[in-house]
Scaffold this active site. Structure first.
Site, mmCIF file in Angstrom:
data_model
loop_
_atom_site.group_PDB
_atom_site.id
_atom_site.type_symbol
_atom_site.label_atom_id
_atom_site.label_comp_id
_atom_site.label_asym_id
_atom_site.label_seq_id
_atom_site.Cartn_x
_atom_site.Cartn_y
_atom_site.Cartn_z
ATOM 1 C CG ASN A 90 -3.737 4.186 -38.529
ATOM 2 O OD1 ASN A 90 -4.178 3.103 -38.898
ATOM 3 N ND2 ASN A 90 -2.439 4.469 -38.503
ATOM 4 C CE1 TYR A 156 -4.837 -4.542 -32.245
ATOM 5 C CE2 TYR A 156 -6.086 -6.315 -33.288
ATOM 6 C CZ TYR A 156 -5.397 -5.113 -33.387
ATOM 7 O OH TYR A 156 -5.297 -4.477 -34.601
ATOM 8 C CE LYS A 160 -7.191 -1.921 -33.334
ATOM 9 N NZ LYS A 160 -6.880 -0.542 -33.770
ATOM 10 C CB ILE A 189 -2.609 -4.722 -43.485
ATOM 11 C CG1 ILE A 189 -4.144 -4.671 -43.552
ATOM 12 C CG2 ILE A 189 -1.971 -3.786 -44.517
ATOM 13 C CD1 ILE A 189 -4.778 -5.100 -44.842
ATOM 14 C CB THR A 191 1.951 -2.861 -41.170
ATOM 15 O OG1 THR A 191 1.469 -3.606 -40.040
ATOM 16 C CG2 THR A 191 0.791 -2.520 -42.082
HETATM 17 N N1 LIG Z 1 -1.449 -4.647 -39.832
HETATM 18 C C1 LIG Z 1 -2.573 -5.296 -39.615
HETATM 19 O O1 LIG Z 1 -2.705 -6.474 -39.972
HETATM 20 C C2 LIG Z 1 -3.725 -4.616 -38.942
HETATM 21 C C3 LIG Z 1 -4.985 -5.237 -39.008
HETATM 22 C C4 LIG Z 1 -6.074 -4.623 -38.397
HETATM 23 C C5 LIG Z 1 -5.913 -3.399 -37.749
HETATM 24 N N2 LIG Z 1 -4.671 -2.825 -37.694
HETATM 25 C C6 LIG Z 1 -4.569 -1.538 -37.011
HETATM 26 O O2 LIG Z 1 -4.002 -0.596 -37.894
HETATM 27 C C7 LIG Z 1 -3.418 0.473 -37.156
HETATM 28 C C8 LIG Z 1 -2.045 0.755 -37.719
HETATM 29 O O3 LIG Z 1 -1.231 -0.369 -37.508
HETATM 30 P P1 LIG Z 1 -0.122 -0.863 -38.560
HETATM 31 O O4 LIG Z 1 -0.453 -2.243 -38.919
HETATM 32 O O5 LIG Z 1 0.057 0.157 -39.624
HETATM 33 O O6 LIG Z 1 1.138 -0.988 -37.584
HETATM 34 P P2 LIG Z 1 2.424 -0.075 -37.365
HETATM 35 O O7 LIG Z 1 3.166 0.074 -38.635
HETATM 36 O O8 LIG Z 1 3.103 -0.680 -36.172
HETATM 37 O O9 LIG Z 1 1.807 1.338 -36.964
HETATM 38 C C9 LIG Z 1 1.316 1.627 -35.679
HETATM 39 C C10 LIG Z 1 1.338 3.118 -35.556
HETATM 40 O O10 LIG Z 1 0.758 3.520 -34.315
HETATM 41 C C11 LIG Z 1 1.615 4.496 -33.732
HETATM 42 N N3 LIG Z 1 1.440 4.469 -32.281
HETATM 43 C C12 LIG Z 1 1.460 3.407 -31.458
HETATM 44 N N4 LIG Z 1 1.303 3.803 -30.172
HETATM 45 C C13 LIG Z 1 1.171 5.151 -30.211
HETATM 46 C C14 LIG Z 1 1.001 6.142 -29.217
HETATM 47 N N5 LIG Z 1 0.916 5.840 -27.896
HETATM 48 N N6 LIG Z 1 0.909 7.435 -29.590
HETATM 49 C C15 LIG Z 1 0.986 7.769 -30.903
HETATM 50 N N7 LIG Z 1 1.149 6.874 -31.897
HETATM 51 C C16 LIG Z 1 1.257 5.576 -31.537
HETATM 52 C C17 LIG Z 1 3.018 4.089 -34.155
HETATM 53 O O11 LIG Z 1 3.938 5.185 -34.103
HETATM 54 P P3 LIG Z 1 4.976 5.410 -32.895
HETATM 55 O O12 LIG Z 1 5.359 4.056 -32.381
HETATM 56 O O13 LIG Z 1 6.099 6.175 -33.498
HETATM 57 O O14 LIG Z 1 4.230 6.213 -31.874
HETATM 58 C C18 LIG Z 1 2.751 3.689 -35.604
HETATM 59 O O15 LIG Z 1 2.740 4.806 -36.431
HETATM 60 C C19 LIG Z 1 -3.434 0.011 -35.690
HETATM 61 O O16 LIG Z 1 -4.517 0.622 -35.025
HETATM 62 C C20 LIG Z 1 -3.669 -1.485 -35.796
HETATM 63 O O17 LIG Z 1 -4.270 -2.024 -34.642
HETATM 64 C C21 LIG Z 1 -3.582 -3.402 -38.283
#
Ligand SMILES: NC(=O)c1ccc[n+]([C@@H]2O[C@H](COP(=O)([O-])OP(=O)(O)OC[C@H]3O[C@@H](n4cnc5c(N)ncnc54)[C@H](OP(=O)(O)O)[C@@H]3O)[C@@H](O)[C@H]2O)c1
Length: 253
Positions: A90, A156, A160, A189, A191
């Protein structure tokens, strides 16, 4: 009996947003949770939350783009638990939004290395372990941006779309090996990732909201529920699929 009692799950990006909610949900349902990400303070806070609620969790500081880090992560999981039942790949980044010709190589490398190389590296190790132990379930985080395109998000979106491709082909590779591999495609979402995007480009809030038929943003728990379902035996005939959870986003042209 809890649904995931005695099961071990790895959640990358488990210290924030969707990963954090999924870590808490798995722990509540009895799983032993391994969280992997870079920010240790956030990771340990989630671990403490799980332990206080009577669950079991470990944080392993990991950069998913680094092969040595990922190798070390899997060594530690096997030393601690001897197996890996489920993995939720994730961890991801959005990267700065801009039209394709204005994008930079640095952003390409950041987004592709995290969202695609990181998922592939983790899947490689997860599958090696799952083959040895006779099975397992993997869920990858794609996005509705993995299904359709939108202005400013070419890199991005490509990353994906790539996650969906990895998911389908890996599912085909291991369908007869008792390893199921699916993806979730979240819409917008609430976040830290989305909030950061809205802070830098406030007009995005209304623009994103207008694409969601249900007229609201999702919450991380709404993705966690789908991930737990996909890992459960209730999804035993599902592999290679991408489940969209977006309040109706992508339904209409
Ligand atoms: N929020 C949305 O609207 C949405 C929609 C579609 C898809 N997504 C996807 O959902 C996933 C989670 O995102 P989120 O929305 O929950 O955002 P978030 O709260 O910013 O979480 C992103 C997570 O990825 C980790 N991460 C980033 N780079 C990393 C690395 N190099 N190594 C290890 N961990 C890493 C971050 O932890 P650290 O920075 O501590 O490493 C954090 O835990 C992502 O893949 C995102 O693309 C989100």
């Amino acid at each position: 009996m809890k649904r995931f009692a005695d099961k071990v799950v790895l959640i990358t990006g488990g210290n924030s947003g969707i990963g954090r909610a999924t870590s808490l949900a798995f722990a509540k349902d009895g799983a032993k949770v391994v969280l992997a990400a870079r920010r240790e303070d956030l990771g340990q806070a989630v671990v403490q939350e799980i332990i206080k609620a009577g669950g079991e969790a470990h944080f392993i500081k990991t950069d998913v783009t680094s092969q040595p880090d990922v190798e070390d992560l899997f060594k530690k999981i096997i030393v601690t638990y001897g197996k890996l039942d489920y993995a939720f790949n994730n961890a991801g980044v959005g990267g700065p939004m801009n039209r394709l010709a204005k994008q930079t190589l640095e952003n390409w490398d950041l987004v592709m290395n995290t969202n695609l190389r990181g998922v592939w590296l983790c899947m490689k190790h997860e599958i090696q372990q799952m083959l040895q132990q006779g099975g397992g379930v993997i869920v990858n985080t794609a996005s509705t941006a993995g299904i359709s395109g939108s202005p400013g998000s070419a890199i991005y979106s490509a990353s994906k779309h790539g996650v969906i491709g990895l998911t389908k082909s890996a599912a085909a590779d291991y369908a007869t090996k008792n390893i199921r591999i699916n993806a979730v495609c979240p819409g917008p979402i609430m976040t830290p990732m989305l909030e950061e995007g809205f802070n830098t480009r406030p007009a995005m809030r209304e623009a994103y909201l207008s694409t969601v038929l249900m007229g609201r943003f999702g919450v991380p728990e709404e993705i966690a529920g789908a991930v737990l379902f996909l890992c459960s035996d209730e999804a035993s005939f599902m592999t290679g699929y991408s489940m969209t959870i977006g309040g109706g986003q992508t339904v209409t042209p």
